[in-house]
Design an enzyme around this catalytic site. Structure first.
Site, mmCIF file in Angstrom:
data_model
loop_
_atom_site.group_PDB
_atom_site.id
_atom_site.type_symbol
_atom_site.label_atom_id
_atom_site.label_comp_id
_atom_site.label_asym_id
_atom_site.label_seq_id
_atom_site.Cartn_x
_atom_site.Cartn_y
_atom_site.Cartn_z
ATOM 1 N N SER A 1 0.852 -1.192 0.000
ATOM 2 C CA SER A 1 0.000 0.000 0.000
ATOM 3 C C SER A 1 0.884 1.236 0.000
ATOM 4 O O SER A 1 1.764 1.383 0.845
ATOM 5 C CB SER A 1 -0.883 -0.027 1.244
ATOM 6 O OG SER A 1 -1.359 1.267 1.503
ATOM 7 N N GLY B 1 -6.681 0.198 4.511
ATOM 8 C CA GLY B 1 -5.868 -0.978 4.218
ATOM 9 C C GLY B 1 -6.649 -2.266 4.409
ATOM 10 O O GLY B 1 -6.471 -3.233 3.657
ATOM 11 N N ASP B 2 -7.525 -2.302 5.412
ATOM 12 C CA ASP B 2 -8.338 -3.493 5.652
ATOM 13 C C ASP B 2 -9.340 -3.687 4.510
ATOM 14 O O ASP B 2 -9.615 -4.816 4.097
ATOM 15 C CB ASP B 2 -9.073 -3.371 6.992
ATOM 16 C CG ASP B 2 -8.099 -3.134 8.149
ATOM 17 O OD1 ASP B 2 -6.967 -3.664 8.082
ATOM 18 O OD2 ASP B 2 -8.462 -2.422 9.086
ATOM 19 N N GLY C 1 -0.355 4.325 0.219
ATOM 20 C CA GLY C 1 -1.208 5.431 0.692
ATOM 21 C C GLY C 1 -2.087 5.945 -0.428
ATOM 22 O O GLY C 1 -2.684 5.168 -1.177
ATOM 23 N N ALA C 2 -2.127 7.269 -0.565
ATOM 24 C CA ALA C 2 -3.005 7.900 -1.558
ATOM 25 C C ALA C 2 -2.594 7.558 -2.989
ATOM 26 O O ALA C 2 -3.373 7.740 -3.929
ATOM 27 C CB ALA C 2 -3.007 9.407 -1.367
ATOM 28 N N GLY D 1 -2.055 4.562 -4.109
ATOM 29 C CA GLY D 1 -2.623 3.281 -4.524
ATOM 30 C C GLY D 1 -1.797 2.083 -4.102
ATOM 31 O O GLY D 1 -1.197 2.097 -3.016
#
Lengths: 339, 339
Positions: free
Chosen positions: A243, A274-275, A245-246, A248
């Site tokens: 991940s 994230g989940d 973050g913003a 992708g």
């Protein structure tokens, strides 16, 4: 059905205060409570997508009982928007200690959150052994839970997600043991944790790990995500979805390398994003989607979770609107440039 | 026996963090929980002094059940130092809403506390009516509770203490109604609250009110404690014992006026010191002590509470050492000079 494991279950409490000032007294204007822990968040999103899911892990004391009551109330057919919702089966294992609380204090003047996290109960060796028995029985289809749908009791496990931190007393190699047990039962396994439990778990060769960039760097020492993902695969992970973050997701797998990015920055609360990505990956796997489609779903669900007013929920309209607009690029050069 | 009323019961949770920073994430290093609400604090000190006490008020939801379990565990004969401890009888009334939590976050770097207080459950008119029935039955000796000592069930009530804030839904004139009911049953009544509930309660002519200096000023508009206490008596209170913080107590009664001051400044946590003073006043009344002796006990218990490492407990050694050294001065001139 899917199986999610939440060893460090939580009661997530959110307090709103007009303005938080350290060392002063505050009257809380709004309190919300929900079952917490990453595996429960993943289960909630899977159920909302129509996939039956069993949750296991460790629950105890008055807070554990409260979380299980909230889970039963939320998973029942009377839940809001329950038409397409699949059942969540409670197969949590009782422990003597009190399940932890997490307190998020939202400052109404800034929207910022101050987080206070209890460590979780001390787990005894006997409790851990009892959990391993339950887990093995669930993997082989001989375990039972308190399903809202009796037909779900003996369904084979399509995949298991091992999520979150370890409470005190659980061996640091716990996830490695759970990965090996899943493999022995022929069940694909996704691991989403951090630190030493991630390092030990990766060595047991899970099918997929989903670290964020910071966790990946901590695991491998490499700061460039593609290089770090390669390293994580060398350490044992069959596939890595990192991940960013913003920006992708980055996926490095035996089938190829992809980057998946949302079409625009989505403002909001990243808690649970994230989940939701984990739930998107698992549901895509179950529906036979290829990697690009799985990644698109995971990124769209993450964005829809950031956009939702309640942390950990997802906004179905944002999900539907974002899904066809996720930008997928293939190959190592694109992955390196994008990240 | 004594009766204490806690309409806004609480679970008091204390978190220790190495250093509190607003808008950051914290791992809590230590969690303690105890039954809270001023009436429960008063009851705990009375019981420790050897006086049987019944607690009533409103309790509900998972947090209410947890508080009652802690109360039962702490009041039983197995409690630490239980030799001289009298029983605490649970006569709380069930409500549907969830009892509030209070969170005290102690910053280990400074010792300062940040307080987060839930408002408490919304009480329905039916629940309030049910409480009034229970309260009336307890006052007349026909009520029952889950005593640890069956012999305490039908003991006459020596005095009732009405303590703390009102949860949402309880009428603002609640304490006035409870004062009148106590008088109708011939039971002396002490009122320890603030704001409009105090103003309404005072008008019903309680035997004793125990405001702090700030509450007294809010009630009367007068900033000088002796003048404010006179005013509170004119408004209806038979006697006023005002807490002046570290400077001790000021008592203005039909029998005379006194100041009682500790021999030295006691460093520590003032949480619960006012509740210990209430317990000292009530126990002194029950033992037939005169006003100076009652005030000395109340001030010594307050100082011993400030000195105790756990908020709301009292240090028996500090109590014994301080009691003979409390400075009592009599008369209006001394009271004015000292305050």
């Amino acid at each position: 059905m899917f199986l999610t494991v939440t060893l460090n279950l939580a009661l997530d409490v959110t307090y709103r205060v007009p303005r938080l000032r350290a060392h002063e007294s505050h009257r809380i204007t709004d309190v919300t409570e929900r079952p917490g822990g990453k595996g429960l968040n993943v289960a909630r999103v899977l159920a909302a997508l129509g996939h039956p899911v069993t949750v296991t892990g460790l629950a105890g004391g008055p807070t554990g009982a409260h979380v299980r009551a909230l889970l039963a109330a939320g998973a029942g057919p009377a839940a809001a928007g329950a038409a397409a919702r699949a059942p969540v089966t409670d197969a949590l294992v009782d422990v003597a200690g009190n399940t932890r609380r997490t307190i998020a204090v939202v400052d109404g003047s800034t929207g910022d959150t101050t987080q206070l996290n209890e460590a979780g109960p001390e787990i005894t060796a006997e409790e851990w052994a009892a959990f391993l028995d339950t887990y093995a029985a669930l993997l082989t289809g001989t375990g039972t839970g308190t399903s809202t749908d009796p037909a779900e009791g003996a369904a084979p496990v399509r995949a298991v997600a091992l999520c979150g931190s370890l409470p005190p007393g659980v061996p640091v190699g716990a996830y490695a043991e759970l990965v090996r047990a899943a493999h022995a039962a022929g069940v694909p396994v996704l691991l989403d944790t951090s630190g030493e439990p991630l390092a030990r778990g990766v060595a047991a060769r899970p099918d997929l790990v989903k670290p964020n960039a910071e966790e990946l760097t901590r695991l491998t020492g490499a700061t460039e995500p593609l290089r770090a993902a390669d390293d994580a695969r060398r350490r044992g992970a069959h596939a890595v979805v990192a991940s960013l973050g913003a920006a992708g997701l980055l996926a490095v797998t035996a089938d190829g390398t992809w980057r998946a990015a949302p079409p625009r920055h989505v403002p909001g609360n990243p808690t649970g994003a994230g989940d939701s990505a984990v739930a998107g990956l698992l549901s895509g796997l179950a529906e036979g989607l290829d990697w690009p489609a799985r990644l698109a779903r995971a990124v769209a669900l993450s964005a829809a979770t950031v956009a939702a007013p309640v942390a950990g929920e997802f906004d179905t309209a944002v999900h539907a609107e974002t899904l066809p607009r996720i930008e997928i690029t293939s190959g190592r050069a694109a992955a390196r440039d994008g990240a």
